[in-house]
Design a protein around this motif. Structure first.
Motif, PDB file in Angstrom:
ATOM      1  N   GLN A  60       0.847  -1.189   0.000  1.00 10.08           N
ATOM      2  CA  GLN A  60       0.000   0.000   0.000  1.00 10.08           C
ATOM      3  C   GLN A  60       0.884   1.241   0.000  1.00 10.08           C
ATOM      4  O   GLN A  60       1.823   1.343   0.788  1.00 10.08           O
ATOM      5  CB  GLN A  60      -0.916   0.008   1.230  1.00 10.08           C
ATOM      6  CG  GLN A  60      -1.705   1.299   1.410  1.00 10.08           C
ATOM      7  CD  GLN A  60      -2.428   1.338   2.742  1.00 10.08           C
ATOM      8  OE1 GLN A  60      -2.342   0.383   3.524  1.00 10.08           O
ATOM      9  NE2 GLN A  60      -3.121   2.426   3.030  1.00 10.08           N
ATOM     10  N   ASN A 129      -9.508   8.062  -3.406  1.00  7.94           N
ATOM     11  CA  ASN A 129     -10.110   7.834  -2.089  1.00  7.94           C
ATOM     12  C   ASN A 129     -11.439   8.543  -1.884  1.00  7.94           C
ATOM     13  O   ASN A 129     -12.254   8.118  -1.067  1.00  7.94           O
ATOM     14  CB  ASN A 129      -9.130   8.265  -0.991  1.00  7.94           C
ATOM     15  CG  ASN A 129      -7.847   7.461  -1.007  1.00  7.94           C
ATOM     16  OD1 ASN A 129      -7.820   6.328  -1.476  1.00  7.94           O
ATOM     17  ND2 ASN A 129      -6.768   8.040  -0.514  1.00  7.94           N
ATOM     18  N   THR A 198      -4.430   6.274  -3.427  1.00  8.06           N
ATOM     19  CA  THR A 198      -3.616   5.208  -2.860  1.00  8.06           C
ATOM     20  C   THR A 198      -3.312   4.187  -3.943  1.00  8.06           C
ATOM     21  O   THR A 198      -4.197   3.825  -4.738  1.00  8.06           O
ATOM     22  CB  THR A 198      -4.338   4.509  -1.697  1.00  8.06           C
ATOM     23  OG1 THR A 198      -4.734   5.483  -0.723  1.00  8.06           O
ATOM     24  CG2 THR A 198      -3.431   3.489  -1.018  1.00  8.06           C
ATOM     25  N   TRP A 200      -2.183   0.301  -4.692  1.00  3.86           N
ATOM     26  CA  TRP A 200      -2.275  -0.990  -4.009  1.00  3.86           C
ATOM     27  C   TRP A 200      -1.766  -2.118  -4.892  1.00  3.86           C
ATOM     28  O   TRP A 200      -1.918  -2.077  -6.112  1.00  3.86           O
ATOM     29  CB  TRP A 200      -3.738  -1.327  -3.672  1.00  3.86           C
ATOM     30  CG  TRP A 200      -4.461  -0.348  -2.809  1.00  3.86           C
ATOM     31  CD1 TRP A 200      -5.140   0.762  -3.209  1.00  3.86           C
ATOM     32  CD2 TRP A 200      -4.617  -0.422  -1.384  1.00  3.86           C
ATOM     33  NE1 TRP A 200      -5.718   1.395  -2.133  1.00  3.86           N
ATOM     34  CE2 TRP A 200      -5.399   0.690  -0.992  1.00  3.86           C
ATOM     35  CE3 TRP A 200      -4.163  -1.316  -0.405  1.00  3.86           C
ATOM     36  CZ2 TRP A 200      -5.742   0.922   0.333  1.00  3.86           C
ATOM     37  CZ3 TRP A 200      -4.507  -1.084   0.916  1.00  3.86           C
ATOM     38  CH2 TRP A 200      -5.285   0.028   1.275  1.00  3.86           C
ATOM     39  N   ALA A 204      -3.310  -6.731  -1.418  1.00  6.63           N
ATOM     40  CA  ALA A 204      -3.533  -5.769  -0.337  1.00  6.63           C
ATOM     41  C   ALA A 204      -4.875  -5.070  -0.510  1.00  6.63           C
ATOM     42  O   ALA A 204      -5.588  -4.822   0.470  1.00  6.63           O
ATOM     43  CB  ALA A 204      -2.400  -4.745  -0.312  1.00  6.63           C
ATOM     44  N   ASP A 207      -7.697  -7.439   0.615  1.00  6.76           N
ATOM     45  CA  ASP A 207      -7.793  -7.522   2.074  1.00  6.76           C
ATOM     46  C   ASP A 207      -8.461  -6.276   2.648  1.00  6.76           C
ATOM     47  O   ASP A 207      -9.310  -6.365   3.542  1.00  6.76           O
ATOM     48  CB  ASP A 207      -6.400  -7.684   2.681  1.00  6.76           C
ATOM     49  CG  ASP A 207      -5.765  -9.027   2.341  1.00  6.76           C
ATOM     50  OD1 ASP A 207      -6.521  -9.951   1.976  1.00  6.76           O
ATOM     51  OD2 ASP A 207      -4.528  -9.138   2.437  1.00  6.76           O
ATOM     52  N   LYS A 208      -8.067  -5.117   2.136  1.00  9.68           N
ATOM     53  CA  LYS A 208      -8.667  -3.860   2.620  1.00  9.68           C
ATOM     54  C   LYS A 208     -10.149  -3.786   2.294  1.00  9.68           C
ATOM     55  O   LYS A 208     -10.970  -3.348   3.116  1.00  9.68           O
ATOM     56  CB  LYS A 208      -7.924  -2.680   1.974  1.00  9.68           C
ATOM     57  CG  LYS A 208      -8.327  -1.309   2.499  1.00  9.68           C
ATOM     58  CD  LYS A 208      -9.442  -0.614   1.737  1.00  9.68           C
ATOM     59  CE  LYS A 208      -9.114  -0.373   0.290  1.00  9.68           C
ATOM     60  NZ  LYS A 208     -10.102   0.564  -0.361  1.00  9.68           N
ATOM     61  N   THR A 209     -10.518  -4.232   1.108  1.00  4.47           N
ATOM     62  CA  THR A 209     -11.916  -4.156   0.679  1.00  4.47           C
ATOM     63  C   THR A 209     -12.812  -5.041   1.526  1.00  4.47           C
ATOM     64  O   THR A 209     -13.940  -4.663   1.870  1.00  4.47           O
ATOM     65  CB  THR A 209     -12.030  -4.546  -0.804  1.00  4.47           C
ATOM     66  OG1 THR A 209     -11.246  -3.642  -1.590  1.00  4.47           O
ATOM     67  CG2 THR A 209     -13.477  -4.476  -1.276  1.00  4.47           C
ATOM     68  N   GLU A 212     -13.373  -3.273   4.792  1.00  8.03           N
ATOM     69  CA  GLU A 212     -14.193  -2.088   4.548  1.00  8.03           C
ATOM     70  C   GLU A 212     -15.652  -2.453   4.347  1.00  8.03           C
ATOM     71  O   GLU A 212     -16.556  -1.781   4.855  1.00  8.03           O
ATOM     72  CB  GLU A 212     -13.657  -1.359   3.315  1.00  8.03           C
ATOM     73  CG  GLU A 212     -14.322  -0.039   3.014  1.00  8.03           C
ATOM     74  CD  GLU A 212     -13.696   0.608   1.794  1.00  8.03           C
ATOM     75  OE1 GLU A 212     -14.003   0.168   0.656  1.00  8.03           O
ATOM     76  OE2 GLU A 212     -12.884   1.534   1.963  1.00  8.03           O
TER      77      GLU A 212
END
Length: 360
Positions: A60, A129, A198, A200, A204, A207-209, A212
């Motif tokens: 990230q 973002n 950002t 990515w 990664a 995983d973030k999604t 979220e």
């Protein structure tokens, strides 16, 4: 716990959520909790674009400090002009993590230089973002022809223009290991200009999604729970205040789903075409319902007649504001709606305090 106490608690929770919705619409509450911040570094000569080096140790990369920015007040420059030597010195390095500006008619150009030092990773995702960015164009210089590969998307363009079907705008980038790539982005929006981005790796980002989506599910789950409970009370007790309260919660759900980009991705792709109107409509109805709920629940008409008249005047003004969306500058309408919303919130809390002090 009796019904009146439950209603008061659910009303308090809902109004707090509405305050977050108002701040989010104002651009003061977003992913990075940033206020409007000056983003350009001072420069007395040609600016040197910072280069972001990508490594295997990181998945990230916040891009705020690796962007060079240029404001075009005329909103008329082409990519050939913006990338020409004549404008190269006008790009200045950003000095904040998330450059943010109030609504304006300007366009903002971003120059981004990436150096991929990884051994195997050549697929990257570039995420904008801020969820409600109206128009975003990505320009990738072509090595052979000297032209640019162009991707044009944004929340006021069809979701089919996006590389990935996601509530926020995400571009698919290819940078070979050991290679370097220069990108230009053009941003245009009538809402707050929040330019946080950002980069990515695919793993990664996945995983973030997932995390979220869990958090967003909890947020909307709370709102739907409040809506279902108070809809049951409305059908059982048939009181006018419950009708206003249910309308307020429904509009809060629709407003946030539209503003955050979930409606056109998960409900109906065609909703993007009327997004500017529906965001203002749901926002105005949410605030008007909140006023009418407090007015009926606290019996403001009998206890504070002047505030009752003020509430009706604000509701009428909100109706005029919604009607203005189709023929008045969107930025002006947004500021007008936010002013009325902040006045309304103050009026609701004032009504509660006054009636409480009078013995309610």
């Amino acid at each position: 716990m009796n019904t009146q106490i439950k209603l008061r608690l659910s009303a308090l929770a809902s109004i707090m959520l509405l305050m977050l919705a108002i701040l989010r619409t104002a651009g003061l509450y977003n992913t990075d909790l940033n206020l409007y911040t000056p983003a350009f570094a001072q420069s007395s000569g040609p600016a040197i674009s910072p280069t972001l080096t990508l490594t295997d140790a990181q998945g990230q990369y916040p891009l705020g400090l690796y962007m060079s920015l240029f404001e075009d007040p005329s909103a008329s420059l082409s990519i050939e002009q913006a990338s020409s030597p004549a404008y190269a010195a006008r790009f200045t390095p950003s000095r904040v993590e998330t450059p943010s500006y109030p609504p304006s008619d300007s366009t903002y150009w971003v120059r981004l230089h990436l150096d991929n030092r990884t051994r195997q990773t050549n697929k990257w995702l570039l995420e904008v973002n801020f969820a409600n960015m109206h128009y975003v164009d990505l320009y990738t210089p072509l090595q052979d022809s000297g032209g640019f590969e162009v991707k044009q998307t944004g929340t006021l363009r069809p979701p089919s223009t996006r590389d990935i079907q996601h509530p926020r705008i995400v571009f698919d980038l290819t940078i070979p290991p050991g290679g370097q790539q220069l990108y230009y982005l053009r941003f245009q929006s009538s809402t707050s200009m929040t330019l946080g981005m950002t980069l990515w790796t695919r793993n990664a980002f996945a995983d973030k999604t997932i995390l979220e989506q869990w958090l967003v599910g909890i947020f909307f789950g709370i709102l739907f729970g409040l809506l279902a409970y108070n809809l049951f009370l409305l059908l059982s007790m048939r009181e006018k205040s419950y009708l206003y309260f249910v309308t307020m919660l429904a509009c809060a759900i629709l407003h946030q789903a539209t503003y955050l980009g979930y409606s056109e991705i998960y409900l109906a792709p065609g909703l993007y075409a009327i997004k500017q109107f529906t965001i203002g409509l749901f926002f105005a109805l949410m605030i008007a319902s909140m006023l009418l709920f407090s007015d009926a629940f606290l019996d403001i008409r009998a206890k504070i007649p002047w505030l009752h008249k003020a509430n009706l005047l604000i509701c009428a003004s909100l109706g005029i504001t919604v009607a203005e969306i189709t023929f008045v500058n969107y930025t002006f309408v947004l500021r007008q709606a936010l002013l009325l919303a902040l006045v309304s919130l103050g009026g609701v809390w004032a009504a509660g305090i006054i009636t409480w002090r009078r013995g309610a």
